[in-house]
Design a protein around this motif. Structure first.
Motif, mmCIF file in Angstrom:
data_model
loop_
_atom_site.group_PDB
_atom_site.id
_atom_site.type_symbol
_atom_site.label_atom_id
_atom_site.label_comp_id
_atom_site.label_asym_id
_atom_site.label_seq_id
_atom_site.Cartn_x
_atom_site.Cartn_y
_atom_site.Cartn_z
ATOM 1 N N GLY B 53 0.815 -1.212 0.000
ATOM 2 C CA GLY B 53 0.000 0.000 0.000
ATOM 3 C C GLY B 53 0.849 1.262 0.000
ATOM 4 O O GLY B 53 0.542 2.238 -0.695
ATOM 5 N N ASP B 54 1.921 1.229 0.754
ATOM 6 C CA ASP B 54 2.819 2.379 0.832
ATOM 7 C C ASP B 54 3.338 2.770 -0.551
ATOM 8 O O ASP B 54 3.338 3.956 -0.924
ATOM 9 N N VAL B 84 3.852 14.728 2.563
ATOM 10 C CA VAL B 84 2.548 14.056 2.494
ATOM 11 C C VAL B 84 2.673 12.582 2.893
ATOM 12 O O VAL B 84 1.917 12.086 3.734
ATOM 13 N N VAL B 85 3.645 11.892 2.247
ATOM 14 C CA VAL B 85 3.806 10.461 2.500
ATOM 15 C C VAL B 85 4.623 10.283 3.771
ATOM 16 O O VAL B 85 5.788 9.913 3.746
ATOM 17 N N SER B 86 4.002 10.594 4.906
ATOM 18 C CA SER B 86 4.708 10.538 6.184
ATOM 19 C C SER B 86 3.816 9.862 7.210
ATOM 20 O O SER B 86 2.587 9.851 7.077
ATOM 21 N N ARG B 87 4.426 9.288 8.222
ATOM 22 C CA ARG B 87 3.673 8.642 9.306
ATOM 23 C C ARG B 87 2.666 9.621 9.897
ATOM 24 O O ARG B 87 1.543 9.281 10.189
ATOM 25 N N ALA B 91 -1.219 8.942 9.787
ATOM 26 C CA ALA B 91 -1.860 8.703 11.088
ATOM 27 C C ALA B 91 -3.075 9.618 11.232
ATOM 28 O O ALA B 91 -4.147 9.183 11.648
ATOM 29 N N ARG B 92 -2.904 10.864 10.849
ATOM 30 C CA ARG B 92 -4.001 11.827 10.946
ATOM 31 C C ARG B 92 -5.189 11.363 10.086
ATOM 32 O O ARG B 92 -6.334 11.366 10.526
ATOM 33 N N ILE B 93 -4.891 10.942 8.851
ATOM 34 C CA ILE B 93 -5.965 10.483 7.958
ATOM 35 C C ILE B 93 -6.645 9.236 8.534
ATOM 36 O O ILE B 93 -7.875 9.141 8.553
ATOM 37 N N GLY B 94 -5.837 8.283 9.001
ATOM 38 C CA GLY B 94 -6.391 7.039 9.537
ATOM 39 C C GLY B 94 -7.246 7.283 10.776
ATOM 40 O O GLY B 94 -8.317 6.695 10.928
ATOM 41 N N GLN B 95 -6.778 8.162 11.653
ATOM 42 C CA GLN B 95 -7.544 8.495 12.870
ATOM 43 C C GLN B 95 -8.859 9.170 12.497
ATOM 44 O O GLN B 95 -9.919 8.840 13.022
ATOM 45 N N CYS B 122 -2.660 3.376 13.132
ATOM 46 C CA CYS B 122 -3.611 3.923 12.151
ATOM 47 C C CYS B 122 -2.932 4.173 10.813
ATOM 48 O O CYS B 122 -3.517 3.930 9.750
ATOM 49 N N ALA B 123 -1.696 4.664 10.861
ATOM 50 C CA ALA B 123 -0.943 4.900 9.622
ATOM 51 C C ALA B 123 -0.680 3.580 8.899
ATOM 52 O O ALA B 123 -0.917 3.452 7.693
ATOM 53 N N ASP B 124 -0.206 2.587 9.651
ATOM 54 C CA ASP B 124 0.068 1.266 9.069
ATOM 55 C C ASP B 124 -1.177 0.707 8.386
ATOM 56 O O ASP B 124 -1.122 0.206 7.266
ATOM 57 N N VAL B 125 -2.278 0.746 9.119
ATOM 58 C CA VAL B 125 -3.488 0.079 8.644
ATOM 59 C C VAL B 125 -4.077 0.819 7.440
ATOM 60 O O VAL B 125 -4.610 0.194 6.529
#
Lengths: 236, 236
Positions: B53-54, B84-87, B91-95, B122-125
């Motif tokens: 995905g990354d 943009v492509v940062s933990r 994380a913010r988007i996933g949360q 959240c970032a990982d997932v």
């Protein structure tokens, strides 16, 4: 260079790439080093196309690794990816493809130019061409180009680097017997941070190799390596 | 957790993602931390889907930047991409998307768990879910998901980071006048490694800002910044 010579060059390059561009100025840009267009480099040199192509190639290489080595760990996949997506490998592919004679560069504007610069240019332009194909022809044509020109090196590199013994063992065993190798933890000693695992790899009930390490993953990898060596000795 | 609870959870997650999976075990895997399946992590945890995905997100973010900021240099594009492509951003988007309650993790198997671990999960997932969508639904559905969930932050980040003044100025000037800003080298002094360029940015014949630096690129960027500040003062 006169315009009709330029066009003839681009047509020859299209034949080499097996891709016909709708907008040849994109292909032209993909082979133009910024030394040729210092003032207008943002629009006329390959720099941003290279940036785009690099990311697209990365995604396809990762997908290919993911699909080809379903038993590799994330660490093994990362290692293989970084071996493949490297200046060295892209330079080799670009040189072999014969990109160098097409590259437009103003040597008078460069401080030094040697064999390494040549390699580096070929790597850059390979990436930029992928970016140009993606923009001009769409994602499917770019995917086909990458599958044809770049992905074949993945297996090659994976064998060179001896990076993925579990994947390689799986392939060998599957071909020989139709079965998949299986891994079992045979022994577990120590505790917390000092754990040691002994892992064995089997084809049916036949032990092929063993490995000992502080994680099950690593022990399995060592077991697969031992199994591959044993098979090589047996066949050699 | 009982099987029917699991399925209900996956259906709720599909609704959240607006994607219906053919093979729900892939979605299940995308939300499973390896602490839940130590022995079978390679096949049952999200690690390799995250890796996939990354790379896919990276390619789409780069393409979006390439298309949205045609006047940015490769250096500016790289800077924006790495923001943009940062933990932190993932994380913010996933949360915000509300992924956390769906994630399967065995806290007893982890040494420490805090707010940062939560973000990191959240970032990982988020990445793993993109990988799962790509495999299960194909590249177009993955592209649409990324366009809907991830790409909107690119512009946000670009404004936060003040990374792309030339692109921003272009947008502002284009909206106001229908013209593009133009850059001119006004002065050039020093030589070789000590060159200094003075660049001005214009709307038609009207000087909007100037910048001085050791490269034309950098001087243009500073000129655009000055122009943006002047416009803000005028309008504020």
């Amino acid at each position: 260079m006169r315009d009709n010579e330029k066009v003839a060059d681009l047509i020859a390059l299209e034949e080499l790439l097996q891709v016909q561009f709708h907008d040849r100025t994109l292909l032209q840009r993909a082979i133009t080093h910024h030394s040729c267009c210092v003032e207008t480099a943002v629009h006329d040199s390959y720099d941003t196309l290279e940036f785009l192509g690099d990311a697209i190639i990365g995604a396809h290489v990762v997908e290919h690794i993911y699909r080809t080595y379903p038993n590799a760990t994330e660490g093994e996949m990362t290692a293989l990816k970084s071996e493949v997506v490297s200046r060295r490998v892209f330079a080799r592919i670009g040189q072999k493809l014969g990109l160098f004679p097409f590259i437009r560069i103003d040597l008078a504007n460069l401080r030094t130019f040697n064999e390494r610069s040549r390699d580096s240019l070929c790597a850059d332009v390979l990436e930029a061409i992928v970016g140009a194909i993606h923009i001009d022809q769409g994602p499917e044509v770019a995917r086909d180009f990458i599958a044809r020109v770049i992905l074949p090196v993945v297996e090659q590199v994976s064998q060179e680097a001896d990076i993925n013994p579990k994947g390689k063992l799986q392939k060998v065993i599957l071909q020989r017997t139709g079965n998949l190798p299986r891994y079992r933890v045979l022994e577990q000693s120590g505790r917390n941070n000092d754990r040691v695992f002994l892992v064995g790899v089997y084809e049916q009930e036949h032990l092929l190799g063993m490995g000992r390490a502080s994680s099950i993953k690593e022990a399995g990898k060592l077991a697969a390596k031992e199994a591959l060596e044993a098979l090589r000795r047996k066949n050699g």
